[in-house]
Write a protein that holds these residues in place. Structure first.
Motif, PDB file in Angstrom:
ATOM      1  N   LYS A  54      43.939  67.964 103.373  1.00 17.30           N
ATOM      2  CA  LYS A  54      44.031  67.696 101.847  1.00 17.30           C
ATOM      3  C   LYS A  54      42.238  67.604 101.248  1.00 17.30           C
ATOM      4  CE  LYS A  54      46.603  63.740 101.957  1.00 17.30           C
ATOM      5  NZ  LYS A  54      47.462  62.689 101.956  1.00 17.30           N
ATOM      6  N   LEU A  55      41.796  67.719 102.567  1.00 17.89           N
ATOM      7  CA  LEU A  55      40.479  68.227 102.164  1.00 17.89           C
ATOM      8  C   LEU A  55      40.060  68.350 100.760  1.00 17.89           C
ATOM      9  CD1 LEU A  55      38.224  68.429 105.764  1.00 17.89           C
ATOM     10  CD2 LEU A  55      38.764  66.232 105.278  1.00 17.89           C
ATOM     11  N   ASN A  56      38.730  67.632  99.793  1.00 16.97           N
ATOM     12  CA  ASN A  56      38.670  68.348  98.816  1.00 16.97           C
ATOM     13  C   ASN A  56      37.183  68.977  99.034  1.00 16.97           C
ATOM     14  OD1 ASN A  56      35.984  66.257  98.689  1.00 16.97           O
ATOM     15  ND2 ASN A  56      37.548  64.434  98.271  1.00 16.97           N
ATOM     16  N   PRO A  57      36.772  69.420  98.272  1.00 13.22           N
ATOM     17  CA  PRO A  57      35.347  70.825  98.388  1.00 13.22           C
ATOM     18  C   PRO A  57      33.996  69.200  99.013  1.00 13.22           C
ATOM     19  CG  PRO A  57      36.333  71.617  96.125  1.00 13.22           C
ATOM     20  CD  PRO A  57      37.095  70.475  97.188  1.00 13.22           C
ATOM     21  N   TRP A  58      33.820  68.599  98.525  1.00 14.77           N
ATOM     22  CA  TRP A  58      32.987  67.625  99.197  1.00 14.77           C
ATOM     23  C   TRP A  58      32.991  67.067 100.188  1.00 14.77           C
ATOM     24  CZ3 TRP A  58      27.776  66.560  98.616  1.00 14.77           C
ATOM     25  CH2 TRP A  58      27.294  65.669  99.084  1.00 14.77           C
ATOM     26  N   GLN A  59      34.512  66.679 100.798  1.00 14.70           N
ATOM     27  CA  GLN A  59      34.898  66.347 101.676  1.00 14.70           C
ATOM     28  C   GLN A  59      34.227  67.734 103.456  1.00 14.70           C
ATOM     29  OE1 GLN A  59      38.294  65.086 100.995  1.00 14.70           O
ATOM     30  NE2 GLN A  59      37.960  63.022 101.310  1.00 14.70           N
ATOM     31  N   LYS A  60      34.523  68.707 102.779  1.00 16.44           N
ATOM     32  CA  LYS A  60      34.284  69.767 104.165  1.00 16.44           C
ATOM     33  C   LYS A  60      33.239  69.998 103.846  1.00 16.44           C
ATOM     34  CE  LYS A  60      38.443  72.468 102.685  1.00 16.44           C
ATOM     35  NZ  LYS A  60      39.591  72.942 104.182  1.00 16.44           N
ATOM     36  N   THR A  61      32.234  69.686 102.276  1.00 16.70           N
ATOM     37  CA  THR A  61      30.722  69.470 102.474  1.00 16.70           C
ATOM     38  C   THR A  61      30.442  68.810 103.965  1.00 16.70           C
ATOM     39  OG1 THR A  61      30.829  70.128 100.639  1.00 16.70           O
ATOM     40  CG2 THR A  61      28.156  69.626 101.103  1.00 16.70           C
ATOM     41  N   LEU A  62      30.849  67.510 103.619  1.00 15.69           N
ATOM     42  CA  LEU A  62      30.848  67.053 105.080  1.00 15.69           C
ATOM     43  C   LEU A  62      30.662  67.284 106.979  1.00 15.69           C
ATOM     44  CD1 LEU A  62      31.105  63.566 103.128  1.00 15.69           C
ATOM     45  CD2 LEU A  62      29.475  64.362 103.161  1.00 15.69           C
ATOM     46  N   VAL A  63      31.810  67.695 106.265  1.00 15.37           N
ATOM     47  CA  VAL A  63      32.506  68.093 108.046  1.00 15.37           C
ATOM     48  C   VAL A  63      31.084  69.470 108.421  1.00 15.37           C
ATOM     49  CG1 VAL A  63      34.029  69.312 109.454  1.00 15.37           C
ATOM     50  CG2 VAL A  63      34.913  67.318 107.455  1.00 15.37           C
ATOM     51  N   ALA A  64      31.173  70.517 107.709  1.00 19.00           N
ATOM     52  CA  ALA A  64      30.484  71.573 107.564  1.00 19.00           C
ATOM     53  C   ALA A  64      29.416  71.101 108.170  1.00 19.00           C
ATOM     54  CB  ALA A  64      30.042  72.373 106.019  1.00 19.00           C
ATOM     55  N   ARG A  65      28.512  69.679 107.403  1.00 21.99           N
ATOM     56  CA  ARG A  65      26.789  69.268 107.944  1.00 21.99           C
ATOM     57  C   ARG A  65      27.006  68.196 109.182  1.00 21.99           C
ATOM     58  NH1 ARG A  65      25.401  67.526 101.817  1.00 21.99           N
ATOM     59  NH2 ARG A  65      24.442  70.224 101.169  1.00 21.99           N
ATOM     60  N   HIS A  66      28.480  68.075 109.827  1.00 26.99           N
ATOM     61  CA  HIS A  66      28.070  67.386 110.898  1.00 26.99           C
ATOM     62  C   HIS A  66      27.857  67.387 112.038  1.00 26.99           C
ATOM     63  CE1 HIS A  66      30.212  65.012 113.297  1.00 26.99           C
ATOM     64  NE2 HIS A  66      31.456  64.577 112.878  1.00 26.99           N
ATOM     65  N   PRO A  67      26.503  66.227 112.275  1.00 23.97           N
ATOM     66  CA  PRO A  67      26.115  66.799 113.028  1.00 23.97           C
ATOM     67  C   PRO A  67      26.318  67.151 114.919  1.00 23.97           C
ATOM     68  CG  PRO A  67      26.122  63.790 112.621  1.00 23.97           C
ATOM     69  CD  PRO A  67      27.022  64.864 111.198  1.00 23.97           C
ATOM     70  N   ASP A  68      27.721  66.849 115.385  1.00 18.82           N
ATOM     71  CA  ASP A  68      28.066  67.015 116.475  1.00 18.82           C
ATOM     72  C   ASP A  68      29.042  68.537 116.030  1.00 18.82           C
ATOM     73  OD1 ASP A  68      27.686  64.726 117.810  1.00 18.82           O
ATOM     74  OD2 ASP A  68      28.903  63.790 117.063  1.00 18.82           O
ATOM     75  N   ARG A  69      28.820  68.562 115.143  1.00 16.33           N
ATOM     76  CA  ARG A  69      29.413  70.408 115.271  1.00 16.33           C
ATOM     77  C   ARG A  69      28.644  71.635 116.005  1.00 16.33           C
ATOM     78  NH1 ARG A  69      32.642  72.235 111.454  1.00 16.33           N
ATOM     79  NH2 ARG A  69      32.816  74.650 110.699  1.00 16.33           N
ATOM     80  N   PRO A  70      29.600  72.367 116.367  1.00 14.21           N
ATOM     81  CA  PRO A  70      28.459  73.756 117.193  1.00 14.21           C
ATOM     82  C   PRO A  70      28.008  74.391 116.750  1.00 14.21           C
ATOM     83  CG  PRO A  70      31.281  73.870 116.674  1.00 14.21           C
ATOM     84  CD  PRO A  70      30.721  72.436 116.474  1.00 14.21           C
ATOM     85  N   HIS A  71      26.626  74.801 116.919  1.00 12.39           N
ATOM     86  CA  HIS A  71      25.463  75.283 116.218  1.00 12.39           C
ATOM     87  C   HIS A  71      25.223  76.544 117.078  1.00 12.39           C
ATOM     88  CE1 HIS A  71      23.855  71.206 115.194  1.00 12.39           C
ATOM     89  NE2 HIS A  71      24.699  72.211 114.195  1.00 12.39           N
ATOM     90  N   CYS A  72      24.032  77.001 116.433  1.00 12.60           N
ATOM     91  CA  CYS A  72      24.305  78.495 116.895  1.00 12.60           C
ATOM     92  C   CYS A  72      24.359  78.964 118.556  1.00 12.60           C
ATOM     93  CB  CYS A  72      22.804  79.565 116.131  1.00 12.60           C
ATOM     94  SG  CYS A  72      22.525  80.819 116.384  1.00 12.60           S
TER      95      CYS A  72
END
Length: 319
Positions: A54-72
């Motif tokens: 049930k993530l809203n767009p702002w919550q998805k924005t926070l997930v997209a920017r999560h510091p532990d998210r895999p990078h390039c």
């Protein structure tokens, strides 16, 4: 311990209880709390699944920017073998915000261009938080033209809040560099696949994402402007970023329905940062399928298909 986002507090509380029970069990070996731990772990999993459904767009924005998210660099190390990075734009300088070079994907030659944000203070400063200067886009053009010359497919990994807006970048022709990179994408005679792995911000993203196939991770975002910048322009109040995120339709699911992207790549429960290897492997399979779709097309057909794809955006839209 995970870096929990604000909306994940219910899960964080349950995980804290699990850690405490495990500590007590370790300190007092005779105390059997395995049933309690199992019960709490199930509640934590269920709460995480429910939240991410049930993530809203702002919550998805926070997930997209999560510091532990895999990078390039994580995608490169897991998906690309024999990767050889190339540096510099042959005009001015090297830009570490853009990593570009050649390697092998599934045993086949490939050119890869990716935006790297960095994972800690030192690497974020080195890569300028993924915000490329003109020389970064000119390096991308150099690699794409080289790939075109030798008939090598191109993969781009998009993860940037936007192009760097500094004075030096503007003096060296930031807008022209972005436009030239976008133009180069559109006139390639080889297959071009783009994968949005985190943030796809404005011209900084489209400069390497005007592709035959545009893929997005499930909780990535892709927009003409960041929610904070949009709120500052509209209301002079960056705190209203949540409202802008909702209005702009920046999620993978919305963009797929509009035809802006082609494929949504599922992430592990709780986001790519909770299981980076599984997320990267899923992305790799989606990229492989995208290249397989394009394998039978010659240069003119690839250019024609790419052009029609972008011309069709916004037409026949049912609002």
């Amino acid at each position: 311990m995970h870096n929990y986002l604000d909306f994940e507090k219910p899960v964080a509380d349950l995980d804290s209880q699990i850690i405490e029970l495990k500590r007590i069990s370790g300190d007092e070996g005779s105390l059997d709390v395995s049933d309690d731990i199992a019960r709490l772990e199930k509640r934590s999993r269920d709460a995480l699944i429910d939240l991410y459904k049930k993530l809203n767009p702002w919550q998805k924005t926070l997930v997209a920017r999560h510091p532990d998210r895999p990078h390039c660099v994580d995608y490169l190390s897991r998906l690309i073998t024999d990767f050889t990075p190339l540096a510099g734009d042959r005009y001015f300088a090297e830009d570490h915000a853009v990593i570009a070079g050649f390697g092998r994907f599934n045993g086949e030659a490939i050119a890869v261009i990716g935006q790297e944000k960095g994972a800690d203070t030192q690497t974020r400063l080195k890569h300028n938080f993924g915000m490329a200067r003109p020389e970064g886009y000119r390096k991308a053009v150099r690699i794409m033209e080289m790939a075109d010359r030798f008939g090598i497919p191109v993969l781009t990994l998009v993860d940037t809040a936007g192009a760097y807006p500094g004075i030096g970048a503007e003096e060296r022709g930031q807008a022209e560099a972005i436009a030239r990179s976008t133009e180069t994408c559109l006139r390639l005679s080889v297959p071009l696949v783009s994968l949005v792995i985190g943030e796809g911000g404005s011209g900084g993203a489209i400069a390497i994402a005007a592709a035959n196939r545009v893929l997005m991770l499930e909780h990535a975002i892709y927009s003409v402007i960041s929610p904070e910048a949009g709120a500052s322009i509209l209301w002079r109040d960056a705190a209203r970023a949540k409202d802008v995120a909702q209005a702009m339709k920046i999620t993978a699911q919305d963009l797929k329905s509009f035809g802006v992207i082609d494929t949504v790549v599922e992430e592990p429960t709780g986001g790519a940062h909770r299981d980076p290897e599984a997320a990267i492997d899923a992305a790799g399979r989606a990229v492989s399928a995208a290249f397989a779709e394009l394998a039978g097309l010659d240069g003119p057909a690839l250019k024609r298909e790419r052009r029609q794809k972008f011309l069709a955006m916004g037409r026949d839209l049912k609002v």
